[in-house]
Scaffold this motif. Structure first.
Motif, PDB file in Angstrom:
ATOM      1  N   LEU A 268       0.789  -1.228   0.000  1.00 11.53           N
ATOM      2  CA  LEU A 268       0.000   0.000   0.000  1.00 11.53           C
ATOM      3  C   LEU A 268       0.824   1.282   0.000  1.00 11.53           C
ATOM      4  O   LEU A 268       0.492   2.229  -0.725  1.00 11.53           O
ATOM      5  CB  LEU A 268      -0.966   0.006   1.192  1.00 11.53           C
ATOM      6  CG  LEU A 268      -2.127  -0.991   1.129  1.00 11.53           C
ATOM      7  CD1 LEU A 268      -2.954  -0.930   2.413  1.00 11.53           C
ATOM      8  CD2 LEU A 268      -3.013  -0.714  -0.080  1.00 11.53           C
ATOM      9  N   PRO A 269       1.921   1.384   0.772  1.00 12.25           N
ATOM     10  CA  PRO A 269       2.673   2.643   0.778  1.00 12.25           C
ATOM     11  C   PRO A 269       3.274   3.011  -0.582  1.00 12.25           C
ATOM     12  O   PRO A 269       3.612   4.178  -0.815  1.00 12.25           O
ATOM     13  CB  PRO A 269       3.785   2.394   1.811  1.00 12.25           C
ATOM     14  CG  PRO A 269       3.211   1.366   2.727  1.00 12.25           C
ATOM     15  CD  PRO A 269       2.414   0.464   1.824  1.00 12.25           C
ATOM     16  N   GLY A 270       3.385   2.053  -1.486  1.00 12.81           N
ATOM     17  CA  GLY A 270       3.905   2.329  -2.817  1.00 12.81           C
ATOM     18  C   GLY A 270       2.866   2.885  -3.774  1.00 12.81           C
ATOM     19  O   GLY A 270       3.202   3.241  -4.910  1.00 12.81           O
ATOM     20  N   LEU A 271       1.611   2.984  -3.339  1.00 12.00           N
ATOM     21  CA  LEU A 271       0.523   3.499  -4.171  1.00 12.00           C
ATOM     22  C   LEU A 271       0.197   4.936  -3.784  1.00 12.00           C
ATOM     23  O   LEU A 271       0.523   5.381  -2.684  1.00 12.00           O
ATOM     24  CB  LEU A 271      -0.726   2.631  -3.982  1.00 12.00           C
ATOM     25  CG  LEU A 271      -0.612   1.144  -4.325  1.00 12.00           C
ATOM     26  CD1 LEU A 271      -1.903   0.420  -3.935  1.00 12.00           C
ATOM     27  CD2 LEU A 271      -0.318   0.949  -5.805  1.00 12.00           C
ATOM     28  N   PRO A 272      -0.477   5.686  -4.664  1.00 16.45           N
ATOM     29  CA  PRO A 272      -0.971   7.010  -4.276  1.00 16.45           C
ATOM     30  C   PRO A 272      -1.941   6.880  -3.103  1.00 16.45           C
ATOM     31  O   PRO A 272      -2.641   5.868  -2.968  1.00 16.45           O
ATOM     32  CB  PRO A 272      -1.689   7.508  -5.540  1.00 16.45           C
ATOM     33  CG  PRO A 272      -1.092   6.715  -6.662  1.00 16.45           C
ATOM     34  CD  PRO A 272      -0.760   5.371  -6.083  1.00 16.45           C
TER      35      PRO A 272
ATOM     36  N   LEU B 176      -6.134   4.228  -0.067  1.00 15.65           N
ATOM     37  CA  LEU B 176      -6.984   4.644   1.049  1.00 15.65           C
ATOM     38  C   LEU B 176      -6.162   5.024   2.272  1.00 15.65           C
ATOM     39  O   LEU B 176      -6.606   4.915   3.418  1.00 15.65           O
ATOM     40  CB  LEU B 176      -8.006   3.554   1.416  1.00 15.65           C
ATOM     41  CG  LEU B 176      -9.035   3.208   0.336  1.00 15.65           C
ATOM     42  CD1 LEU B 176      -9.933   2.063   0.808  1.00 15.65           C
ATOM     43  CD2 LEU B 176      -9.893   4.425  -0.001  1.00 15.65           C
ATOM     44  N   ILE B 177      -4.920   5.490   2.007  1.00 14.37           N
ATOM     45  CA  ILE B 177      -4.064   5.973   3.087  1.00 14.37           C
ATOM     46  C   ILE B 177      -4.518   7.375   3.478  1.00 14.37           C
ATOM     47  O   ILE B 177      -4.665   8.258   2.640  1.00 14.37           O
ATOM     48  CB  ILE B 177      -2.584   5.975   2.666  1.00 14.37           C
ATOM     49  CG1 ILE B 177      -2.084   4.529   2.552  1.00 14.37           C
ATOM     50  CG2 ILE B 177      -1.728   6.755   3.665  1.00 14.37           C
ATOM     51  CD1 ILE B 177      -0.650   4.409   2.045  1.00 14.37           C
TER      52      ILE B 177
ATOM     53  N   LEU C 190     -10.141   2.877  10.987  1.00 15.70           N
ATOM     54  CA  LEU C 190      -8.765   3.019  10.505  1.00 15.70           C
ATOM     55  C   LEU C 190      -7.871   1.917  11.053  1.00 15.70           C
ATOM     56  O   LEU C 190      -8.190   1.281  12.060  1.00 15.70           O
ATOM     57  CB  LEU C 190      -8.176   4.362  10.962  1.00 15.70           C
ATOM     58  CG  LEU C 190      -8.664   5.647  10.317  1.00 15.70           C
ATOM     59  CD1 LEU C 190      -8.102   6.844  11.075  1.00 15.70           C
ATOM     60  CD2 LEU C 190      -8.229   5.713   8.864  1.00 15.70           C
ATOM     61  N   MET C 191      -6.718   1.746  10.393  1.00 13.46           N
ATOM     62  CA  MET C 191      -5.654   0.908  10.929  1.00 13.46           C
ATOM     63  C   MET C 191      -4.356   1.710  10.891  1.00 13.46           C
ATOM     64  O   MET C 191      -4.088   2.416   9.920  1.00 13.46           O
ATOM     65  CB  MET C 191      -5.509  -0.381  10.119  1.00 13.46           C
ATOM     66  CG  MET C 191      -6.719  -1.288  10.193  1.00 13.46           C
ATOM     67  SD  MET C 191      -6.539  -2.782   9.179  1.00 13.46           S
ATOM     68  CE  MET C 191      -6.516  -2.064   7.536  1.00 13.46           C
ATOM     69  N   VAL C 192      -3.579   1.602  11.951  1.00 13.19           N
ATOM     70  CA  VAL C 192      -2.261   2.224  12.014  1.00 13.19           C
ATOM     71  C   VAL C 192      -1.236   1.116  11.808  1.00 13.19           C
ATOM     72  O   VAL C 192      -1.215   0.130  12.556  1.00 13.19           O
ATOM     73  CB  VAL C 192      -2.043   2.938  13.356  1.00 13.19           C
ATOM     74  CG1 VAL C 192      -0.634   3.517  13.431  1.00 13.19           C
ATOM     75  CG2 VAL C 192      -3.084   4.053  13.534  1.00 13.19           C
TER      76      VAL C 192
ATOM     77  N   ALA D 267     -11.015  11.043   2.178  1.00 14.16           N
ATOM     78  CA  ALA D 267     -10.807  12.460   1.872  1.00 14.16           C
ATOM     79  C   ALA D 267     -11.166  13.337   3.078  1.00 14.16           C
ATOM     80  O   ALA D 267     -10.451  14.290   3.393  1.00 14.16           O
ATOM     81  CB  ALA D 267     -11.633  12.854   0.656  1.00 14.16           C
ATOM     82  N   LEU D 268     -12.265  13.020   3.744  1.00 15.53           N
ATOM     83  CA  LEU D 268     -12.682  13.801   4.912  1.00 15.53           C
ATOM     84  C   LEU D 268     -11.674  13.702   6.054  1.00 15.53           C
ATOM     85  O   LEU D 268     -11.314  14.696   6.671  1.00 15.53           O
ATOM     86  CB  LEU D 268     -14.063  13.342   5.381  1.00 15.53           C
ATOM     87  CG  LEU D 268     -15.266  13.829   4.606  1.00 15.53           C
ATOM     88  CD1 LEU D 268     -16.529  13.140   5.109  1.00 15.53           C
ATOM     89  CD2 LEU D 268     -15.427  15.337   4.725  1.00 15.53           C
ATOM     90  N   LEU D 269     -11.214  12.487   6.336  1.00 19.61           N
ATOM     91  CA  LEU D 269     -10.277  12.297   7.432  1.00 19.61           C
ATOM     92  C   LEU D 269      -8.930  12.919   7.129  1.00 19.61           C
ATOM     93  O   LEU D 269      -8.299  13.526   8.001  1.00 19.61           O
ATOM     94  CB  LEU D 269     -10.122  10.803   7.740  1.00 19.61           C
ATOM     95  CG  LEU D 269     -11.341  10.118   8.343  1.00 19.61           C
ATOM     96  CD1 LEU D 269     -11.110   8.623   8.469  1.00 19.61           C
ATOM     97  CD2 LEU D 269     -11.676  10.711   9.717  1.00 19.61           C
ATOM     98  N   ALA D 270      -8.476  12.780   5.888  1.00 18.42           N
ATOM     99  CA  ALA D 270      -7.195  13.375   5.504  1.00 18.42           C
ATOM    100  C   ALA D 270      -7.238  14.895   5.641  1.00 18.42           C
ATOM    101  O   ALA D 270      -6.287  15.542   6.097  1.00 18.42           O
ATOM    102  CB  ALA D 270      -6.830  12.974   4.082  1.00 18.42           C
TER     103      ALA D 270
END
Length: 210
Positions: free
Chosen positions: A79-83, A88-89, A110-112, A203-206
Motif C-alpha cells: 500500500l505505501p507504494g501506491l498514491p 486509502l491511506i 482506521l488501521m495504524v 478524503a474527509l479524514l485526511a
C-alpha cells in the motif's frame, strides 16, 4: 355480493402474464418485484434483503497474503507504494501510516500500520512504537472532528489464534463508536450499514488530520 373495497373486482384483477408470480397463491401475498425476482431460490416471503456482496471478498480471503513474507504479496507492504487515494491511506508518518480498513466494522474504521514488515508488537523499534502511538491519537482526533465519535475500540490482534486477518504484518485498529451503533441490523441481521463510500471517508479524514 359486493366486492370488498380492498379487493379489485374480477374485471380489474390481473390475470396470466400480468399477475405477479407470487400473487393469488394462498401461501404468498402480493410481493414486490424485488422479492418475486428471487423466486426459484426458496419459498418467497415478505422480507426485503439488504445484499452485501462486497463482504464475500473478505470471507473468501481476497487480498489476503498467501505467505508470511514481506514484499508485494503483503497488502500492508504494498500500500505505501501506491498514491494515497488509491491505497486509502489517510496519513503517512515517519515510521507508520494510517489507512482505512477495506472491510470496516464502523464508518471511519482506521488501521495504524508500521512500514516495516513485523508481526509482533515487542519487535517494534522505539521510533515505530512512538509513531504508532502518535498516529493512533491523531486518528482519534480526526475521526472526532469529522463524525463526533462518542468512543473508540482500539487494539491489535496478535497472531492468527487471536483473530488477526494478516498476522505477519502488525496493525492497530482504531474503530469509532457511537451510542446506539449496535442496533437491530448487526445484532439480528448480522449486517452493518455503512452510509459513506471509503474514498469519501478517506478524503474527509485526511482533510481533518491534526
Amino acid at each position: 355480493m359486493t366486492d370488498s373495497p380492498d379487493q379489485p373486482s374480477g374485471a380489474d384483477q390481473p390475470s396470466g402474464a400480468d399477475q405477479p408470480s407470487g400473487a393469488g397463491r394462498p401461501d404468498s401475498p402480493y410481493l414486490p418485484d424485488e422479492v418475486v425476482a428471487q423466486e426459484g431460490v426458496g419459498v418467497p416471503d415478505p422480507f426485503m434483503r439488504l445484499w452485501t456482496p462486497h463482504r464475500m471478498a473478505y470471507i473468501e480471503g481476497e487480498n489476503k497474503p498467501t505467505s508470511d513474507e514481506a514484499g508485494s504479496g503483503c497488502p500492508f507492504c504494498r500500500l505505501p507504494g501506491l498514491p494515497d487515494a488509491d491505497a486509502l491511506i489517510v496519513h503517512r508518518g515517519p515510521a507508520a501510516y494510517a489507512v482505512l480498513n477495506l472491510y470496516p466494522y464502523n464508518p471511519g474504521h482506521l488501521m495504524v500500520v508500521p512500514y516495516r514488515h513485523v508481526a509482533d508488537y515487542t519487535e517494534l523499534t522505539e521510533e515505530e512504537v512512538a509513531d504508532v502511538a502518535a498516529l493512533t491519537r491523531q486518528s482519534m482526533q480526526a475521526i472526532r472532528t469529522v463524525s463526533g465519535a462518542h468512543g473508540f475500540n482500539i487494539g491489535m490482534n496478535q497472531g492468527v489464534i487471536a483473530g488477526a486477518g494478516i498476522a505477519a504484518h502488525l496493525h492497530q485498529h482504531v474503530v469509532p463508536r457511537w451510542s446506539g451503533d449496535t442496533n437491530f441490523m448487526p445484532a439480528i441481521a448480522h449486517t452493518k450499514v455503512l452510509p459513506q463510500l471509503l474514498p469519501d471517508t478517506r478524503a474527509l479524514l485526511a482533510k481533518s488530520w491534526p
